[in-house]
Design an enzyme around this catalytic site. Structure first.
Site, PDB file in Angstrom:
ATOM      1  N   GLU A  31       0.837  -1.211   0.000  1.00 42.54           N
ATOM      2  CA  GLU A  31       0.000   0.000   0.000  1.00 42.54           C
ATOM      3  C   GLU A  31       0.872   1.262   0.000  1.00 42.54           C
ATOM      4  O   GLU A  31       1.833   1.353   0.776  1.00 42.54           O
ATOM      5  CB  GLU A  31      -0.885  -0.023   1.245  1.00 42.54           C
ATOM      6  CG  GLU A  31      -2.314   0.343   0.998  1.00 42.54           C
ATOM      7  CD  GLU A  31      -3.054  -0.618   0.080  1.00 42.54           C
ATOM      8  OE1 GLU A  31      -3.108  -0.363  -1.141  1.00 42.54           O
ATOM      9  OE2 GLU A  31      -3.600  -1.606   0.587  1.00 42.54           O
ATOM     10  N   HIS A  32       0.503   2.198  -0.876  1.00 44.85           N
ATOM     11  CA  HIS A  32       1.235   3.456  -1.051  1.00 44.85           C
ATOM     12  C   HIS A  32       2.676   3.202  -1.496  1.00 44.85           C
ATOM     13  O   HIS A  32       3.558   4.023  -1.274  1.00 44.85           O
ATOM     14  CB  HIS A  32       1.190   4.315   0.218  1.00 44.85           C
ATOM     15  CG  HIS A  32      -0.172   4.930   0.428  1.00 44.85           C
ATOM     16  ND1 HIS A  32      -0.471   6.223   0.060  1.00 44.85           N
ATOM     17  CD2 HIS A  32      -1.315   4.411   0.925  1.00 44.85           C
ATOM     18  CE1 HIS A  32      -1.739   6.476   0.353  1.00 44.85           C
ATOM     19  NE2 HIS A  32      -2.283   5.388   0.877  1.00 44.85           N
ATOM     20  N   ASP A  37       3.019   2.154  -4.822  1.00 46.84           N
ATOM     21  CA  ASP A  37       3.033   2.270  -6.302  1.00 46.84           C
ATOM     22  C   ASP A  37       3.648   3.581  -6.772  1.00 46.84           C
ATOM     23  O   ASP A  37       4.508   3.601  -7.646  1.00 46.84           O
ATOM     24  CB  ASP A  37       1.653   1.994  -6.927  1.00 46.84           C
ATOM     25  CG  ASP A  37       0.527   2.918  -6.500  1.00 46.84           C
ATOM     26  OD1 ASP A  37       0.734   3.774  -5.603  1.00 46.84           O
ATOM     27  OD2 ASP A  37      -0.587   2.784  -7.066  1.00 46.84           O
ATOM     28  N   GLY A  83     -16.517   4.421  -3.464  1.00 47.17           N
ATOM     29  CA  GLY A  83     -15.861   5.005  -2.288  1.00 47.17           C
ATOM     30  C   GLY A  83     -15.528   3.998  -1.212  1.00 47.17           C
ATOM     31  O   GLY A  83     -15.299   4.353  -0.066  1.00 47.17           O
ATOM     32  N   GLY A  98     -12.917   1.873  -1.386  1.00 47.35           N
ATOM     33  CA  GLY A  98     -11.519   1.465  -1.462  1.00 47.35           C
ATOM     34  C   GLY A  98     -11.325   0.266  -2.370  1.00 47.35           C
ATOM     35  O   GLY A  98     -10.300  -0.406  -2.314  1.00 47.35           O
ATOM     36  N   SER A 133     -13.574   1.590  -7.645  1.00 49.20           N
ATOM     37  CA  SER A 133     -14.661   1.780  -8.602  1.00 49.20           C
ATOM     38  C   SER A 133     -14.213   2.734  -9.712  1.00 49.20           C
ATOM     39  O   SER A 133     -14.632   2.583 -10.863  1.00 49.20           O
ATOM     40  CB  SER A 133     -15.889   2.336  -7.886  1.00 49.20           C
ATOM     41  OG  SER A 133     -15.536   3.488  -7.146  1.00 49.20           O
ATOM     42  N   SER A 134     -13.359   3.684  -9.386  1.00 50.03           N
ATOM     43  CA  SER A 134     -12.926   4.647 -10.411  1.00 50.03           C
ATOM     44  C   SER A 134     -12.038   3.975 -11.452  1.00 50.03           C
ATOM     45  O   SER A 134     -12.214   4.188 -12.653  1.00 50.03           O
ATOM     46  CB  SER A 134     -12.231   5.846  -9.776  1.00 50.03           C
ATOM     47  OG  SER A 134     -11.228   5.431  -8.894  1.00 50.03           O
ATOM     48  N   ASP A 154      -4.199   0.426  -9.393  1.00 51.16           N
ATOM     49  CA  ASP A 154      -5.597   0.022  -9.542  1.00 51.16           C
ATOM     50  C   ASP A 154      -5.949  -0.318 -10.990  1.00 51.16           C
ATOM     51  O   ASP A 154      -6.587  -1.336 -11.268  1.00 51.16           O
ATOM     52  CB  ASP A 154      -6.528   1.135  -9.034  1.00 51.16           C
ATOM     53  CG  ASP A 154      -6.194   1.541  -7.614  1.00 51.16           C
ATOM     54  OD1 ASP A 154      -5.538   0.752  -6.908  1.00 51.16           O
ATOM     55  OD2 ASP A 154      -6.578   2.649  -7.198  1.00 51.16           O
TER      56      ASP A 154
HETATM   57  C1  GLA Z   1      -5.288   4.240  -4.131  1.00 45.60           C
HETATM   58  C2  GLA Z   1      -4.530   4.661  -5.364  1.00 45.60           C
HETATM   59  C3  GLA Z   1      -3.445   3.662  -5.736  1.00 45.60           C
HETATM   60  C4  GLA Z   1      -2.558   3.356  -4.532  1.00 45.60           C
HETATM   61  C5  GLA Z   1      -3.407   3.046  -3.297  1.00 45.60           C
HETATM   62  C6  GLA Z   1      -2.565   2.895  -2.073  1.00 45.60           C
HETATM   63  O1  GLA Z   1      -5.991   3.064  -4.381  1.00 45.60           O
HETATM   64  O2  GLA Z   1      -5.412   4.785  -6.456  1.00 45.60           O
HETATM   65  O3  GLA Z   1      -2.681   4.152  -6.802  1.00 45.60           O
HETATM   66  O4  GLA Z   1      -1.666   4.399  -4.285  1.00 45.60           O
HETATM   67  O5  GLA Z   1      -4.375   4.039  -3.055  1.00 45.60           O
HETATM   68  O6  GLA Z   1      -1.778   1.764  -2.148  1.00 45.60           O
END
Ligand code: GLA
Length: 387
Positions: free
Chosen positions: A36-37, A39, A127, A129, A132-133, A177
């Site tokens: 997580e975080h 990328d 929304g 997590g 969806s976007s 994503d």
């Molecule tokens: C969101 C962002 C991703 C990634 C995550 C955290 O989903 O769209 O690019 O940074 O947060 O891992």
């Protein structure tokens, strides 16, 4: 995917635009198993595509106008292709129309392509997590690449979607994503190197091991276009600069003592999360590939959550409660998933323990006066496709 959504999307298109669409394309949301975080720090991620999808029905027009409608809003947005620019886009249409615009940033010649009618439906919760976007962006990107015969490969389509999100929507997100949505495969996770964009499918083997991934959607809504997400990204970039690294990808666990001497406490903890999280992704892939199997990754999931809670500080009380309760009730591991500040947690659960964990989480939320979470099992699924 239920045929309902496809039928509904086709019917929605036909009712609104008065003809049959050229075809239907769909793309899934994702769960991030770990990473997580990492990328946007050019690190490693291990997400998988889930069995919740966005469907877009597309019809070609004989002029140069794009019209887009969806089941999430009543309005039909209409714009000439020649007028498309990030500055004129806002709200939900910025996702699909941002993708149309972003193609031109990747060398696609849109000067002679025909206009389009688009109708979008989705069963990816908004929304939560679960991206969806990215599901909208990836479905639209794959569809336009096909109908306009643009010939871009999937890793590039992921970058088109990311560009739409960064510039048209204004969220400074990474590439994870859209990559999961476009590259996912049933029963596999996507191990992605966000520096080289090379990816490898890693078998999860959940069903054979009688395990499941339970999503606990806390219902706490978040947005990455404002606030905390961008601040975390800035802290990572600041940390890398002080350490003389191009990105935190180039900082290893062995470098952390030196980082602690050079950085203020908050920046150091942000850096430590990313550096240790990259290592946890590599460790998870190794465990999955070396026969330890999914049953052996629980401690890595737990450690990832602690790091996000204490070092990166992107969790919220509802996510912490979901994670703690799930583990106490028998989950092998649990962590928040996605960008944080709300959204969903995932728990790795033996199939036989699923209802016990669900009931425990529901009860705990009730006792804390939190709204009831939405809990459901997700299955690793195929990525975007024409269907
Ligand atoms: C969101 C962002 C991703 C990634 C995550 C955290 O989903 O769209 O690019 O940074 O947060 O891992």
């Amino acid at each position: 995917m239920s045929t309902d959504i496809r039928d509904d999307t086709r019917a929605g298109f036909t009712e609104l635009f008065g003809r049959e669409p050229e075809g239907l394309w769909s793309a899934p949301g994702r769960v991030n198993l770990i990473g997580e975080h990492t990328d946007y720090n050019e690190g490693f991620v291990l997400p998988f595509a889930i069995d919740r999808r966005t469907v877009v029905a597309v019809g070609l027009r004989d002029d140069r106008v794009v019209r887009v409608a969806s089941t999430i809003a009543d309005d039909v947005v209409e714009i000439a292709l020649s007028d498309l620019a990030p500055s004129v886009l806002s709200g939900w249409p910025a996702y699909p129309l941002g993708v149309v615009w972003a193609f031109s940033e990747f060398g696609a010649d849109l000067s002679a392509v025909p206009g389009l009618d688009l109708f979008i439906d989705s069963d990816v919760p908004l929304g939560a997590g679960l991206s969806s976007s990215a599901a909208i962006e990836s479905a639209v990107a794959l569809a336009l690449n096909d109908v306009w015969r643009l010939g871009l490969d999937r890793p590039t389509l992921a970058r088109v979607g990311q560009r739409a999100e960064n510039v048209a929507v204004g969220a400074p997100t990474g590439i994870m994503d859209q990559s999961a949505s476009l590259l996912g495969r049933a029963d596999h996770a996507v191990f992605l190197d966000c520096r080289t964009l090379e990816s490898e499918l890693v078998p999860l083997g959940l069903a054979e091991a009688e395990l499941a991934i339970l999503v606990i959607d806390t219902g706490v809504k978040h947005s990455h276009a404002t606030g905390g997400y961008g601040e975390r990204r800035a802290a990572c970039e600041r940390g890398a600069a002080v350490l003389g690294a191009a990105s935190l990808r180039d900082v290893s666990v062995d470098d952390l003592p030196r980082a602690q001497e050079l950085l203020d406490d908050v920046t150091f903890r942000r850096v430590r999360h990313v550096v240790t999280e990259n290592q946890r992704v590599l460790d998870t892939v190794e465990v999955l590939q070396s026969g330890g199997g999914a049953a052996a990754i629980g401690d890595l999931l737990d450690a990832s959550h602690r790091s996000m809670r204490d070092d990166f500080e992107i969790s919220v009380p509802e996510l912490d409660l979901a994670v703690e309760t799930a583990v106490q009730a028998g989950a092998l591991g649990a962590r928040m998933t996605g960008g944080g500040f709300g959204g969903a947690a995932i728990a790795l659960v033996r199939v036989g323990d699923l209802s016990r964990v669900q009931v425990a989480v529901d009860n705990a939320f009730g006792e804390h006066g939190f709204g009831q979470p939405d809990t459901f099992v997700v299955f690793a699924s195929d990525g975007a496709a024409r269907n």
